[in-house]
Design a protein around this motif. Structure first.
Motif, mmCIF file in Angstrom:
data_model
loop_
_atom_site.group_PDB
_atom_site.id
_atom_site.type_symbol
_atom_site.label_atom_id
_atom_site.label_comp_id
_atom_site.label_asym_id
_atom_site.label_seq_id
_atom_site.Cartn_x
_atom_site.Cartn_y
_atom_site.Cartn_z
ATOM 1 N N VAL A 167 3.878 0.603 -4.012
ATOM 2 C CA VAL A 167 4.443 1.905 -4.375
ATOM 3 C C VAL A 167 4.175 2.151 -5.856
ATOM 4 C CG1 VAL A 167 6.490 3.376 -4.330
ATOM 5 C CG2 VAL A 167 6.314 1.460 -2.738
ATOM 6 N N THR B 245 2.110 3.794 -1.007
ATOM 7 C CA THR B 245 2.862 5.028 -1.185
ATOM 8 C C THR B 245 2.691 5.581 -2.588
ATOM 9 O OG1 THR B 245 4.508 4.320 0.442
ATOM 10 C CG2 THR B 245 5.150 6.077 -1.067
ATOM 11 N N ASN B 246 2.194 6.819 -2.658
ATOM 12 C CA ASN B 246 2.055 7.547 -3.913
ATOM 13 C C ASN B 246 3.303 8.388 -4.141
ATOM 14 O OD1 ASN B 246 -1.080 7.241 -4.365
ATOM 15 N ND2 ASN B 246 -0.882 7.953 -2.256
ATOM 16 N N CYS B 247 3.946 8.254 -5.288
ATOM 17 C CA CYS B 247 5.080 9.091 -5.665
ATOM 18 C C CYS B 247 4.616 10.029 -6.779
ATOM 19 C CB CYS B 247 6.257 8.240 -6.143
ATOM 20 S SG CYS B 247 6.961 7.166 -4.875
ATOM 21 N N CYS C 159 13.860 4.566 -4.513
ATOM 22 C CA CYS C 159 13.299 4.190 -3.214
ATOM 23 C C CYS C 159 13.263 2.679 -3.048
ATOM 24 C CB CYS C 159 11.882 4.778 -3.089
ATOM 25 S SG CYS C 159 10.866 4.079 -1.762
ATOM 26 N N TYR D 255 -5.882 3.887 -3.513
ATOM 27 C CA TYR D 255 -5.740 3.360 -2.153
ATOM 28 C C TYR D 255 -7.012 2.668 -1.678
ATOM 29 C CZ TYR D 255 -5.167 3.038 2.879
ATOM 30 O OH TYR D 255 -5.116 2.562 4.168
ATOM 31 N N ALA E 53 10.553 9.243 -0.114
ATOM 32 C CA ALA E 53 9.558 8.172 -0.217
ATOM 33 C C ALA E 53 9.977 6.958 0.600
ATOM 34 C CB ALA E 53 9.362 7.781 -1.685
ATOM 35 N N ALA F 290 9.461 7.835 4.357
ATOM 36 C CA ALA F 290 8.034 7.939 4.654
ATOM 37 C C ALA F 290 7.380 6.548 4.702
ATOM 38 C CB ALA F 290 7.342 8.813 3.615
ATOM 39 N N THR F 291 7.770 5.704 3.764
ATOM 40 C CA THR F 291 7.220 4.343 3.731
ATOM 41 C C THR F 291 7.649 3.543 4.951
ATOM 42 O OG1 THR F 291 7.234 4.379 1.303
ATOM 43 C CG2 THR F 291 7.101 2.218 2.370
ATOM 44 N N GLU G 191 -2.183 5.160 3.817
ATOM 45 C CA GLU G 191 -1.755 5.754 2.559
ATOM 46 C C GLU G 191 -0.711 6.836 2.832
ATOM 47 O OE1 GLU G 191 -3.738 7.672 -1.491
ATOM 48 O OE2 GLU G 191 -4.884 7.688 0.379
ATOM 49 N N VAL G 192 0.328 6.861 2.007
ATOM 50 C CA VAL G 192 1.418 7.827 2.115
ATOM 51 C C VAL G 192 1.520 8.577 0.788
ATOM 52 C CG1 VAL G 192 3.919 8.094 2.416
ATOM 53 C CG2 VAL G 192 2.678 6.353 3.732
ATOM 54 N N GLU G 193 1.777 9.864 0.861
ATOM 55 C CA GLU G 193 1.958 10.658 -0.357
ATOM 56 C C GLU G 193 3.284 11.403 -0.284
ATOM 57 O OE1 GLU G 193 -1.348 12.979 -2.084
ATOM 58 O OE2 GLU G 193 -0.013 14.714 -1.898
#
Length: 396
Positions: free
Chosen positions: A101, A129-131, A30, A116, A183, A186-187, A202-204
């Motif tokens: 990230v 962003t959580n991966c 990503c 976060y 990811a 989404a980011t 926050e993104v997961e």
């Protein structure tokens, strides 16, 4: 923002600063694309480095080919996040970053003090962003995940078993890469929202959920409906005779005689003895797809690979030879298009596969070689000091 780097980067993300606390492939893939698109990606590594540094051949024991490719153009900073100096340095970096990230488990990143809530308290506008392997809202949340296990759990191996007769992995780390691309989009969607509103968020992105969605694009099929109209499978994709066609000279051709126009052109040109009205329409062929593939296989055995390629391309029917991975480096289309980019590094020339996208105004390019472990620690930490000193003097 911190002081800009001495090198000028182009690309649609050229004003972006990304803190990359990921390892292995999903997260680094990503952020590698972000680097190629112009972002300043600062890779935060533990003292031992990202494990991917050591998993394959390379010019240096800590520079495996896999690592070099997915971490090209990044700056490596070694921080011990279990120590207070390491935590303080990361907090200073967070204050001026656009994106954070990571690919740690939720409990691990929270234990270090960088979930976060903690990060957004420092920088409310950051995109975080959580991966993960599995999303936090389900019972698998704390399970360890790798590409192989996600391929199995997502239904991919079951589809392979229907296709080949044996449950087997596909020959690429598909789950890692699809999740990495997810990811990325989404980011960037969250960054688009921030551009409009100023709000960070926050993104997961979880590998399991990503691959479940990916597999069910076509395979959900009749199971989409209530009540179900059939099992969750797209028959054409898993029929046993779906495979490249062996030709008379021992080679293989991948061809798809698919829609009615293509089918009619093929039958008129080849005139196979088995062609009949029961195969005339796409719906009829779809209902007998394994039979159709078997009959085509017999027909393809009658001519050479090149003869088939010449004929099918003349008929505008999709066809291609079966290439090896090594052959891609000599492919005339890729080379004419400028797909590969050679970068001079301290370990010599490295020929990278470049970005597969094209922009008329903000083109990306291979961002550079991969960093040695901690190669930019002093440079980046000096930028923090310079920035904070300048900011303090301007406030006086």
């Amino acid at each position: 923002m911190m002081a800009p780097r001495t090198t000028t980067r182009s690309g649609p993300l050229s004003e972006l600063r990304v803190l990359d606390l990921t390892a292995m492939v999903m997260g680094p893939y990503c952020t590698q694309i972000m680097a190629d698109m112009g972002a300043d990606v600062i890779k935060i590594e533990p003292p031992a480095g990202d494990n991917t540094r050591y998993i394959s051949v390379g010019p240096d024991p800590a520079m495996s080919g896999v690592f070099v490719n997915v971490n090209r153009g990044k700056r490596s900073v070694v921080l011990d996040l279990r120590s207070e100096p390491g935590k303080q340095a990361l907090r200073a970096l967070i204050a001026d970053a656009d994106v954070f990230v990571h690919s740690m488990r939720a409990t691990a990143i929270a234990g270090l003090g960088f979930d976060y809530a903690a990060v957004s308290a420092i920088n409310p506008s950051i995109v975080y962003t959580n991966c993960y392997g599995y999303g936090r809202r389900g019972p698998y949340a704390n399970f360890t995940a790798y590409d192989d296990t996600i391929q199995a759990e997502s239904g991919l191996l079951s589809a392979q078993e229907q296709l080949t007769g044996t449950a087997g992995y596909v020959g690429t780390i598909l789950a890692d890469k699809v999740a990495g691309l997810t990811a990325l989009y989404a980011t960037t969607m969250a960054l688009f929202h921030r551009e409009r509103t100023g709000e960070g968020q926050e993104v997961e992105v979880a590998m399991f959920e990503t691959m479940a969605a990916f597999m069910l694009v076509e395979h959900a099929n009749g199971a989409l409906f209530s009540p179900p109209l059939g099992p969750a499978v797209y028959p054409r994709a898993v029929t046993p005779n779906r495979k490249p066609y062996r030709t008379s000279d021992g080679g293989y051709v991948s061809a798809l005689v698919y829609n009615d126009k293509q089918w009619s052109a093929f039958i008129d040109a080849v005139r196979p003895p088995w062609a009949g009205p029961e195969f005339a329409t796409l719906a009829q062929r779809a209902a007998r797809i394994d039979t159709v593939y078997g009959l085509l296989s017999e027909t393809f055995a009658e001519r050479t690979t090149q003869q088939w390629l010449d004929l099918l391309r003349a008929l505008d029917i999709p066809a291609a030879p079966v290439r090896t991975l090594d052959e891609l480096f000599d492919d005339p289309h890729l080379n004419t298009a400028g797909f590969f980019e050679t970068v001079q590094t301290e370990h010599g020339a490295v020929r990278f596969p470049g970005p597969p996208t094209w922009f008329s105004r903000t083109p990306g390019r291979v961002a550079g070689g991969a960093p040695g472990l901690g190669a930019h620690t002093t440079e980046v930490l000096d930028e923090i000091t310079t920035h904070h000193t300048t900011a303090a003097s301007e406030q006086q």
